[in-house]
Design a protein around this motif. Sequence first.
Motif, PDB file in Angstrom:
ATOM      1  N   GLN A  49       0.842  -1.205   0.000  1.00  0.00           N
ATOM      2  CA  GLN A  49       0.000   0.000   0.000  1.00  0.00           C
ATOM      3  C   GLN A  49       0.876   1.254   0.000  1.00  0.00           C
ATOM      4  OE1 GLN A  49      -3.428  -0.142  -0.096  1.00  0.00           O
ATOM      5  NE2 GLN A  49      -3.403   2.051  -0.371  1.00  0.00           N
ATOM      6  N   ARG A  50       1.907   1.270   0.824  1.00  0.00           N
ATOM      7  CA  ARG A  50       2.788   2.441   0.907  1.00  0.00           C
ATOM      8  C   ARG A  50       3.531   2.665  -0.413  1.00  0.00           C
ATOM      9  NH1 ARG A  50       3.319   6.813   0.706  1.00  0.00           N
ATOM     10  NH2 ARG A  50       5.297   7.812   1.031  1.00  0.00           N
ATOM     11  N   GLN A  51       3.982   1.588  -1.053  1.00  0.00           N
ATOM     12  CA  GLN A  51       4.653   1.729  -2.343  1.00  0.00           C
ATOM     13  C   GLN A  51       3.690   2.282  -3.385  1.00  0.00           C
ATOM     14  OE1 GLN A  51       5.922  -2.368  -2.551  1.00  0.00           O
ATOM     15  NE2 GLN A  51       8.072  -1.800  -2.308  1.00  0.00           N
ATOM     16  N   ALA A  52       2.436   1.842  -3.346  1.00  0.00           N
ATOM     17  CA  ALA A  52       1.434   2.348  -4.292  1.00  0.00           C
ATOM     18  C   ALA A  52       1.211   3.842  -4.088  1.00  0.00           C
ATOM     19  CB  ALA A  52       0.124   1.581  -4.132  1.00  0.00           C
ATOM     20  N   GLU A  53       1.162   4.265  -2.827  1.00  0.00           N
ATOM     21  CA  GLU A  53       1.000   5.696  -2.542  1.00  0.00           C
ATOM     22  C   GLU A  53       2.185   6.489  -3.079  1.00  0.00           C
ATOM     23  OE1 GLU A  53       0.454   5.835   1.679  1.00  0.00           O
ATOM     24  OE2 GLU A  53      -1.437   4.733   1.556  1.00  0.00           O
ATOM     25  N   TRP A  54       3.403   5.948  -2.891  1.00  0.00           N
ATOM     26  CA  TRP A  54       4.612   6.607  -3.369  1.00  0.00           C
ATOM     27  C   TRP A  54       4.572   6.742  -4.891  1.00  0.00           C
ATOM     28  CZ3 TRP A  54       8.758   5.507  -6.542  1.00  0.00           C
ATOM     29  CH2 TRP A  54       9.911   6.267  -6.371  1.00  0.00           C
ATOM     30  N   LEU A  55       4.194   5.656  -5.576  1.00  0.00           N
ATOM     31  CA  LEU A  55       4.108   5.677  -7.038  1.00  0.00           C
ATOM     32  C   LEU A  55       3.032   6.661  -7.517  1.00  0.00           C
ATOM     33  CD1 LEU A  55       4.470   1.857  -7.647  1.00  0.00           C
ATOM     34  CD2 LEU A  55       6.077   3.608  -8.438  1.00  0.00           C
ATOM     35  N   ALA A  56       1.896   6.698  -6.814  1.00  0.00           N
ATOM     36  CA  ALA A  56       0.808   7.606  -7.188  1.00  0.00           C
ATOM     37  C   ALA A  56       1.246   9.058  -7.032  1.00  0.00           C
ATOM     38  CB  ALA A  56      -0.430   7.324  -6.337  1.00  0.00           C
ATOM     39  N   GLU A  57       1.961   9.366  -5.944  1.00  0.00           N
ATOM     40  CA  GLU A  57       2.444  10.734  -5.709  1.00  0.00           C
ATOM     41  C   GLU A  57       3.371  11.210  -6.823  1.00  0.00           C
ATOM     42  OE1 GLU A  57       4.325  10.397  -1.906  1.00  0.00           O
ATOM     43  OE2 GLU A  57       2.417  10.265  -0.841  1.00  0.00           O
ATOM     44  N   ARG A  58       4.021  10.275  -7.483  1.00  0.00           N
ATOM     45  CA  ARG A  58       4.961  10.609  -8.557  1.00  0.00           C
ATOM     46  C   ARG A  58       4.372  10.435  -9.947  1.00  0.00           C
ATOM     47  NH1 ARG A  58       6.813   9.709  -3.992  1.00  0.00           N
ATOM     48  NH2 ARG A  58       8.788  10.516  -3.255  1.00  0.00           N
ATOM     49  N   GLY A  59       3.074  10.144 -10.023  1.00  0.00           N
ATOM     50  CA  GLY A  59       2.399  10.020 -11.309  1.00  0.00           C
ATOM     51  C   GLY A  59       2.827   8.810 -12.120  1.00  0.00           C
ATOM     52  N   LYS A  60       3.268   7.746 -11.446  1.00  0.00           N
ATOM     53  CA  LYS A  60       3.778   6.569 -12.157  1.00  0.00           C
ATOM     54  C   LYS A  60       2.751   5.460 -12.309  1.00  0.00           C
ATOM     55  CE  LYS A  60       8.658   7.018 -11.748  1.00  0.00           C
ATOM     56  NZ  LYS A  60       9.687   6.186 -12.304  1.00  0.00           N
ATOM     57  N   ILE A  61       1.575   5.592 -11.662  1.00  0.00           N
ATOM     58  CA  ILE A  61       0.544   4.563 -11.781  1.00  0.00           C
ATOM     59  C   ILE A  61      -0.814   5.183 -12.074  1.00  0.00           C
ATOM     60  CG2 ILE A  61       1.701   2.869 -10.314  1.00  0.00           C
ATOM     61  CD1 ILE A  61      -0.202   3.711  -8.041  1.00  0.00           C
ATOM     62  N   LYS A  62      -1.696   4.359 -12.635  1.00  0.00           N
ATOM     63  CA  LYS A  62      -3.059   4.797 -12.924  1.00  0.00           C
ATOM     64  C   LYS A  62      -3.815   4.900 -11.601  1.00  0.00           C
ATOM     65  CE  LYS A  62      -7.074   3.645 -15.664  1.00  0.00           C
ATOM     66  NZ  LYS A  62      -7.665   2.727 -16.634  1.00  0.00           N
ATOM     67  N   VAL A  63      -4.464   6.050 -11.378  1.00  0.00           N
ATOM     68  CA  VAL A  63      -5.220   6.298 -10.154  1.00  0.00           C
ATOM     69  C   VAL A  63      -6.653   6.634 -10.523  1.00  0.00           C
ATOM     70  CG1 VAL A  63      -5.396   7.759  -8.103  1.00  0.00           C
ATOM     71  CG2 VAL A  63      -3.151   7.180  -9.004  1.00  0.00           C
ATOM     72  N   GLY A  64      -7.597   6.181  -9.722  1.00  0.00           N
ATOM     73  CA  GLY A  64      -9.004   6.490  -9.949  1.00  0.00           C
ATOM     74  C   GLY A  64      -9.742   5.292 -10.500  1.00  0.00           C
ATOM     75  N   PRO A  65     -10.918   5.517 -11.105  1.00  0.00           N
ATOM     76  CA  PRO A  65     -11.705   4.398 -11.637  1.00  0.00           C
ATOM     77  C   PRO A  65     -10.871   3.529 -12.578  1.00  0.00           C
ATOM     78  CG  PRO A  65     -12.963   6.431 -11.723  1.00  0.00           C
ATOM     79  CD  PRO A  65     -11.552   6.798 -11.324  1.00  0.00           C
ATOM     80  N   GLY A  66     -10.861   2.237 -12.314  1.00  0.00           N
ATOM     81  CA  GLY A  66     -10.091   1.318 -13.137  1.00  0.00           C
ATOM     82  C   GLY A  66      -8.620   1.260 -12.777  1.00  0.00           C
ATOM     83  N   GLY A  67      -8.217   2.000 -11.740  1.00  0.00           N
ATOM     84  CA  GLY A  67      -6.817   2.023 -11.314  1.00  0.00           C
ATOM     85  C   GLY A  67      -6.715   1.933  -9.806  1.00  0.00           C
ATOM     86  N   TYR A  68      -5.605   2.378  -9.274  1.00  0.00           N
ATOM     87  CA  TYR A  68      -5.348   2.344  -7.834  1.00  0.00           C
ATOM     88  C   TYR A  68      -6.325   3.245  -7.108  1.00  0.00           C
ATOM     89  CZ  TYR A  68      -3.033   3.533  -3.449  1.00  0.00           C
ATOM     90  OH  TYR A  68      -2.758   3.782  -2.130  1.00  0.00           O
ATOM     91  N   GLN A  69      -6.903   2.730  -6.039  1.00  0.00           N
ATOM     92  CA  GLN A  69      -7.821   3.501  -5.210  1.00  0.00           C
ATOM     93  C   GLN A  69      -7.149   3.745  -3.857  1.00  0.00           C
ATOM     94  OE1 GLN A  69     -10.982   4.540  -6.230  1.00  0.00           O
ATOM     95  NE2 GLN A  69     -10.369   3.764  -8.213  1.00  0.00           N
ATOM     96  N   PRO A  70      -6.700   4.974  -3.602  1.00  0.00           N
ATOM     97  CA  PRO A  70      -6.036   5.250  -2.326  1.00  0.00           C
ATOM     98  C   PRO A  70      -6.946   4.925  -1.142  1.00  0.00           C
ATOM     99  CG  PRO A  70      -5.799   7.096  -3.830  1.00  0.00           C
ATOM    100  CD  PRO A  70      -6.781   6.146  -4.451  1.00  0.00           C
ATOM    101  N   VAL A  71      -6.339   4.452  -0.061  1.00  0.00           N
ATOM    102  CA  VAL A  71      -7.085   4.158   1.159  1.00  0.00           C
ATOM    103  C   VAL A  71      -7.203   5.449   1.938  1.00  0.00           C
ATOM    104  CG1 VAL A  71      -7.037   2.897   3.337  1.00  0.00           C
ATOM    105  CG2 VAL A  71      -6.266   1.794   1.232  1.00  0.00           C
ATOM    106  N   LYS A  72      -8.419   5.791   2.341  1.00  0.00           N
ATOM    107  CA  LYS A  72      -8.647   7.013   3.102  1.00  0.00           C
ATOM    108  C   LYS A  72      -8.463   6.716   4.583  1.00  0.00           C
ATOM    109  CE  LYS A  72     -11.661   8.892  -0.337  1.00  0.00           C
ATOM    110  NZ  LYS A  72     -12.967   9.239  -0.780  1.00  0.00           N
TER     111      LYS A  72
END
Length: 66
Positions: free
Chosen positions: A33-56
């Motif tokens: 989960q932490r690696q996914a957040e790191w990748l999302a912060e750097r724009g390296k992964i798909k985020v949102g519908p059909g992609g990574y959904q950050p945990v609130k």
Amino acid sequence: MSTKKKTVTVTLTKPHTHAGKDFKEGHEISVTQRQAEWLAERGKIKVGPGGYQPVKTDGPKGNKGE
């Protein structure tokens, strides 16, 4: 008791090196989960519908915004 961390599968939007291997855009990798957040912060992964959904979260434990 298992020490294995829970992982999520993410889709790369840019080339990335993970676990010593090079991956191209569009490749799916399993990360923590932490690696996914790191990748999302750097724009390296798909985020949102059909992609990574950050945990609130509500912030640090015991802090309810009071």
